[in-house]
Design a protein around this motif. Structure first.
Motif, short mmCIF file in Angstrom:
data_model
loop_
_atom_site.label_atom_id
_atom_site.label_comp_id
_atom_site.label_asym_id
_atom_site.label_seq_id
_atom_site.Cartn_x
_atom_site.Cartn_y
_atom_site.Cartn_z
N ARG A 120 34.28 36.47 35.86
CA ARG A 120 35.10 35.48 36.57
C ARG A 120 36.49 35.39 35.94
O ARG A 120 37.49 35.24 36.65
N ALA A 121 36.56 35.51 34.63
CA ALA A 121 37.86 35.50 33.97
C ALA A 121 38.68 36.72 34.38
O ALA A 121 39.89 36.61 34.63
N GLN A 122 38.03 37.87 34.48
CA GLN A 122 38.73 39.08 34.92
C GLN A 122 39.21 38.95 36.36
O GLN A 122 40.23 39.53 36.74
N GLU A 123 38.45 38.22 37.15
CA GLU A 123 38.82 38.01 38.56
C GLU A 123 39.85 36.90 38.73
O GLU A 123 40.33 36.67 39.84
N GLY A 124 40.14 36.19 37.64
CA GLY A 124 41.08 35.08 37.72
C GLY A 124 40.50 33.88 38.43
O GLY A 124 41.23 33.08 39.02
N GLN A 125 39.17 33.73 38.37
CA GLN A 125 38.48 32.65 39.06
C GLN A 125 37.77 31.75 38.04
O GLN A 125 37.47 32.17 36.92
N ARG A 126 37.49 30.52 38.43
CA ARG A 126 36.79 29.59 37.54
C ARG A 126 35.32 29.97 37.46
O ARG A 126 34.75 30.55 38.39
#
Length: 248
Positions: A206-212
């Motif tokens: 999720r961090a790599q996707e820029g999502q919470r």
């Protein structure tokens, strides 16, 4: 009571499987990269809520609790060629009721930016080491007509943008399972395809996707473990060959 080897035992799904198998009275061989984390998990499983209390086969309840063992073997799945030596040092049992391949790595990146080392890392950990461990442990599995479980991913069924290396390794893992099933008719082989699961790996994704990252958005590792252990518990006149577990 049986003996099960789990790779990635200190990860979310691996730990959940170890806990459930231990609660049901089985001996465990826990593998992972960190000796310290393995020892901490083994200590936790030997006491408290996860101490062995049940058996998949109640008629097999002949051994006292002190004989129910938990071993730890540090393994670096980035180095498939060194696995044989590591297993030899670990002193594995001659009979193994099952292997649960739960280890895995993922790093998202478009194909245009994926360098050779990233491809090699994904394939080494997610595919080649699973194949090598299975090969090395086949005699112990054949001795009791054991069960091999591959924790795959829904990425092993469909590749999405930026998931090329991970998906390729998981498509390969699916092929490994299918070939093994055809080649070893005395063994049972199951592939579990979890969707997004609330693990540290998912947090990183999720961090790599820029999502919470919100745990409640995903399936719990304990849910995946329940499905996996249910496959192990299936009576011997049948096998669950493939099962997908998606968050609701």
């Amino acid at each position: 009571m049986g003996t099960y080897l789990i790779t990635g035992a200190t990860g979310g799904i691996g730990t959940a499987v170890a806990e459930r198998l231990r609660e049901r009275g089985h001996d465990l061989v826990l593998t992972g990269r960190s000796p310290e984390r393995l020892d901490a998990l083994a200590g936790k499983l030997r006491t408290g809520a996860h101490a062995a209390t049940q058996l998949i086969n109640p008629a097999a309840a002949t051994a006292p609790p002190s004989n129910r063992t938990i071993r730890t073997i540090p393994l670096d799945l980035n180095e498939p060629r060194r696995l044989e030596a590591s297993l030899a040092l670990g002193g594995l049992p001659e009979r193994l009721d099952g292997i649960v391949h739960a280890a895995g790595v993922v790093h998202l990146s478009p194909v245009a930016e994926l360098e050779a080392d990233e491809w090699i890392d994904h394939l080494s950990v997610n595919l080649v080491s699973a194949a090598e461990l299975t090969r090395l442990l086949l005699p112990a599995l054949r001795a009791v007509k054991g069960h091999v479980v591959f924790v795959n991913s829904t990425a092993g069924l469909r590749a999405n943008p930026e998931w090329a290396a991970y998906a390729a390794s998981k498509f390969g893992l699916r092929a490994l399972a299918d070939s093994l099933r055809a080649e070893e008719p005395t063994l049972r082989v199951t592939t579990v395809y979890p969707g997004r699961t609330a693990t540290e790996m998912q947090r990183k994704v999720r961090a790599q996707e820029g999502q919470r990252y919100a745990e409640d958005d995903f399936a719990a590792p304990t849910t995946v473990a329940r499905v996996l252990v249910a496959a192990l518990e299936t009576p011997r006149d049948a096998v669950i060959s493939d099962v997908t577990v998606r968050p609701h």
